[in-house]
Design an enzyme around this catalytic site. Structure first.
Site, short mmCIF file in Angstrom:
data_model
loop_
_atom_site.label_atom_id
_atom_site.label_comp_id
_atom_site.label_asym_id
_atom_site.label_seq_id
_atom_site.Cartn_x
_atom_site.Cartn_y
_atom_site.Cartn_z
N TRP A 358 0.84 -1.21 0.00
CA TRP A 358 0.00 0.00 0.00
C TRP A 358 0.87 1.26 0.00
CZ3 TRP A 358 -1.55 3.27 4.55
CH2 TRP A 358 -0.68 3.10 5.65
N ASP A 359 2.14 1.10 0.32
CA ASP A 359 3.08 2.21 0.33
C ASP A 359 3.00 3.01 -0.97
OD1 ASP A 359 3.82 0.11 2.07
OD2 ASP A 359 5.91 0.74 2.12
N GLU A 489 0.94 -1.88 13.08
CA GLU A 489 1.04 -3.35 13.12
C GLU A 489 1.43 -3.87 14.49
OE1 GLU A 489 3.74 -4.14 9.91
OE2 GLU A 489 2.14 -4.17 8.42
N LYS A 601 3.28 1.71 16.22
CA LYS A 601 4.40 1.59 15.28
C LYS A 601 4.47 2.78 14.32
CE LYS A 601 6.22 -1.66 11.82
NZ LYS A 601 5.88 -2.77 10.96
N GLN A 602 3.30 3.19 13.83
CA GLN A 602 3.27 4.24 12.81
C GLN A 602 1.90 4.91 12.86
OE1 GLN A 602 3.31 0.64 10.22
NE2 GLN A 602 2.81 2.13 8.66
C1 BGC Z 1 4.80 -1.18 7.68
C2 BGC Z 1 3.78 -1.30 6.59
C3 BGC Z 1 4.47 -1.19 5.25
C4 BGC Z 1 5.61 -2.21 5.14
C5 BGC Z 1 6.42 -2.02 3.88
C6 BGC Z 1 5.86 -2.24 7.48
O1 BGC Z 1 6.85 -2.11 8.46
O2 BGC Z 1 4.20 -1.36 8.94
O3 BGC Z 1 2.83 -0.27 6.70
O4 BGC Z 1 3.55 -1.42 4.23
O5 BGC Z 1 6.48 -2.03 6.22
O6 BGC Z 1 7.01 -0.76 3.84
#
Ligand code: BGC
Length: 754
Positions: A358-359, A489, A601-602
């Site tokens: 999804w990035d 996550e 995490k984000q």
């Molecule tokens: C992030 C995801 C992301 C993936 C790839 C993961 O660490 O939590 O949001 O899509 O990394 O960049």
């Protein structure tokens, strides 16, 4: 955090050798041109810590899934962009001693990545075990001008000795395996190897997927700049060819090995033409010569920088950071091939398999929209449109029906290939980002036709998924969404993740809006498209009902949205309370402890407020930001940029700068202690957004560009260029104010708020 690389506006410099960080440096010094790329490993033998990595875009392997406990619905494989034939291969021995920086004494060392011209350069002096002192100078490019070719020039000078026994082996090694191979298997088989005049090739084929790649090399040798007419001894092994040369050197002589190499992929060429085309290609570039190749390459980079560059006056570390991010983005994806996408590590490492996440939609599309021709962002959208059938199949495997589409979390060809249940089955918010990118693209470009041509089908598939994924809660008298993983996550299997509920509802609403709009604007075409998707009045009613009755967890007392049900049961101890030395928590804590903790995490709730900023007041943003930011560990590279943009909006300029700097220098300073796996390519587009959308306050509203710029306190100025529809603009923010110039194209009106 490591700070061994020197600050410089255009270069990344390592001015003394740090073997302990060699794999990090290899990631940072990676070269690529959208078609292929490789890590910044040394050309010659290096027996120390290294990850050799050569990657050819689109060439992947379905590595059989490895899980402890199989669950129905798991994908059969995890797709990986393959580590391909090592074209760099070079072994030099002098009087029987191999030139190897791991075993030699290093007297002097300097290497740099020149981002302006796109080359890797090294100069060092070493002493071999027998006291022979050798100077090395090397330069390497991954040609932007001739994108199937690469080349280097590698010189050694005999400083204090003469030798009659200098042996050079220039080779291609196709017997390569991925470091992250699930079962330690090799993924390549040989098709053929062969030789020409001072040239050789290895032609290999991937198991299962059957991609074929021809890797060829052609060698030129010079002593003191005089070309040498030497006969090579040919070495032929399985998946390997080498050219051996023997030469004598007098003290002070400089021997130069120029290697020209090509990678041809069956994705772009008929394999029956490989040998002829490969040899012709090699002859052509060798005839052109290394210096001319470097010049052409630098001109191609110049064209990119002319639109992409961001100039910061007054802060070299920040300047270097943003250029590094822009440089890597350009190396990873050029938009010329709509079959390709942007892997989170690009060509800099193996983690994340080089697949699409999804990035791309959430982070990368805005960068390409503003800095590349319109077709580039459009290609990224069409990529998903082409994979719609697979997304419908994917949803089908999980039990959804009637055209519901669930785009994969990770994919190479549209099929889901991630295999952790909490992500594969539950991190479904990714579907929302794909719909969001359609709106982003149409708002930015004004290409409303896209909605009827491609957008509608994707949107209706996604909306159908959400409509089936929610359920009615008798208790709440609302629709709820159970068992999901949000962007954070560090929480799995939660109920009513606010972000997911919000973006799902938005998708349904937007699909209904697009339905009305395309019927109005493109009536007959729209009718045809809509009926081909069997969209019914009953679905309209269902979507409307969900939109009006969705449940959003909220804490009235604090006036914030709750990340998910029960969030407030956690121990609300801010990140500042984590003992020093325990961060990043994902490298120090058990997963169990992370899941129960409050740490994020984000951006999660804040990701939603960032996407849909016009739906929320500044006060709401402030309350949510002040509540969530202190719990956020930013252990995904995708996090700091969103926080930087939101902090800018709130006038928290120092915070915004701090997050920018963290995002921009994430890999240069190895902030999260994971750059050795590769650079964080997709978040680099977020870094660009921190400046343009954060500091510059750029957004599109009602077909018009808006800016609300601020200047970080210790900068003198910054300037960036963007394309907006037919117009190219330059925005310059300085101490005296903001200047916006039209560089080309029609006049437009923009709004600048102070
Ligand atoms: C992030 C995801 C992301 C993936 C790839 C993961 O660490 O939590 O949001 O899509 O990394 O960049």
């Amino acid at each position: 955090m490591k700070q061994y690389l020197q600050h410089n506006p255009w270069k990344i410099i390592e001015d003394s050798f740090h073997p302990e960080f060699n794999e990090i440096t290899e990631s940072v010094f990676s070269l690529g041109n959208g078609r292929m790329g490789q890590r910044g490993s040394f050309e010659e033998t290096y027996s120390g810590k290294t990850l050799q990595g050569n990657y050819v875009a689109g060439v992947y392997y379905p590595d059989k899934t490895r899980v402890g406990w199989w669950k129905n619905g798991y994908p059969e494989y995890f797709a990986k962009v393959l580590n391909a034939a090592n074209w760099l291969g070079l072994e030099i021995s002098i009087d029987g001693i191999v030139v190897d920086l791991h075993t030699a004494k290093i007297l002097d060392f300097y290497r740099e990545l020149d981002m302006k011209e796109g080359f890797l350069f090294r100069k060092c002096k070493i002493e071999l075990a027998n006291g022979n002192i050798v100077s090395i100078v090397s330069k390497r490019i991954n040609s932007m001008a001739d994108d199937e070719s690469v080349a280097y020039s590698f010189s050694i000078t005999a400083e204090n000795f003469s030798s009659k026994d200098v042996k050079i082996k220039a080779f291609i090694d196709g017997d390569i395996s991925n470091k992250d191979s699930n079962y330690g298997e090799k993924f390549w088989e040989e098709v053929k190897t062969g030789f020409g005049q001072n040239s050789s090739f290895v032609w290999s084929k991937t198991l299962k997927t059957g991609f074929e790649v021809y890797t060829g090399q052609l060698i030129k040798l010079f002593v003191n700049n005089q070309i040498q007419d030497l006969q090579a001894e040919k070495i032929q092994q399985v998946k390997y060819t080498g050219l051996n040369y023997s030469i004598s050197l007098n003290q002070g002589d400089e021997l130069t090995i120029q290697k020209f190499a090509v990678n041809l992929s069956s994705e772009n060429h008929k394999v029956s033409t490989f040998e002829q085309k490969g040899q012709d290609y090699l002859n052509r570039i060798a005839e052109k010569g290394f210096e001319q190749m470097v010049k052409d390459h630098s001109v191609a980079w110049g064209r990119k920088w002319a639109i992409n560059d961001i100039i910061i006056d007054g802060d070299i570390a920040a300047q270097q950071g943003i250029r590094f991010n822009i440089f890597q983005l350009n190396q990873t994806y050029t938009g010329e091939d709509e079959r390709l996408n942007i892997g989170p590590k690009g060509f800099t490492g193996e983690k994340y398999g080089g697949s699409t996440y999804w990035d791309t939609e959430a982070y990368c599309v805005p960068f390409y929209l503003a800095t590349a021709p319109q077709k580039v962002a459009k290609n990224l959208l069409i990529y998903r449109w082409k994979q719609l059938d697979r997304a419908i199949e994917n949803a089908g495997k999980l039990g959804f029906s009637k055209g519901a589409a669930l785009y994969p979390m990770v994919t190479m060809n549209g099929e889901e290939c991630h295999n952790e249940w909490e992500i594969t089955f539950e991190e479904i918010h990714r579907n929302g980002a794909i719909a969001y990118a359609i709106k982003d693209y149409v708002d930015y470009t004004g290409d409303r036709k896209h909605l009827v041509e491609y957008g509608w089908e994707v949107l209706v598939g996604i909306a159908r998924f959400w409509a089936q994924r929610v359920n009615w809660s008798e208790d709440k008298q609302k629709y709820v969404m159970l068992g999901v993983t949000g962007p954070n996550e560090y929480e799995n299997n939660v109920n009513n993740n606010w972000y997911t509920n919000y973006i799902a509802t938005w998708c349904l609403k937007y699909t209904l809006e697009v339905y009305q709009e395309i019927l109005k604007d493109f009536n007959s075409e729209a009718n045809q498209k809509i009926s081909s998707t069997n969209f019914t009045q009953a679905e309209i009613t269902q979507f409307e009902h969900i939109v009006s009755n969705m449940y959003f967890p909220r804490d009235e007392k604090r006036g914030v949205y709750l990340q998910q049900d029960g969030f407030l049961d956690k121990e609300l101890i801010p990140v500042s309370g984590i003992p020093a030395g325990q961060r990043p928590i994902n490298q120090n804590w058990s997963w169990d402890r992370i899941l129960r903790s409050v740490y994020i995490k984000q951006a999660d709730v804040l990701q939603g407020i960032y996407f849909f900023e016009d739906d929320f007041s500044l006060e709401e943003l402030e309350r949510n930001y002040n509540f969530y930011e202190p719990f956020t560990v930013h252990e995904s590279s995708l996090s700091p940029c969103v926080h930087s943009i939101l902090a800018a909006k709130l006038g928290k300029e120092d915070k915004s700068y701090e997050f920018y700097n963290r995002a921009a220098r994430l890999d240069l300073d190895d902030y999260n202690n994971d750059t050795e796996d590769g650079c964080h390519i997709t978040s680099m587009a977020g870094t660009w957004m921190s400046i343009v959308k954060g500091f510059g306050g750029m957004k599109v509203k009602n077909n018009q560009l808006h800016f609300k710029p601020f200047l970080p306190s210790h900068w003198n100025s910054y300037a960036f260029k963007i394309n907006f529809r037919e117009t190219q603009l330059e925005v310059n923010v300085g101490k005296k104010g903001t200047e916006i110039k039209i560089l080309s194209g029609p006049q437009i009106e923009v709004k600048v708020e102070s």
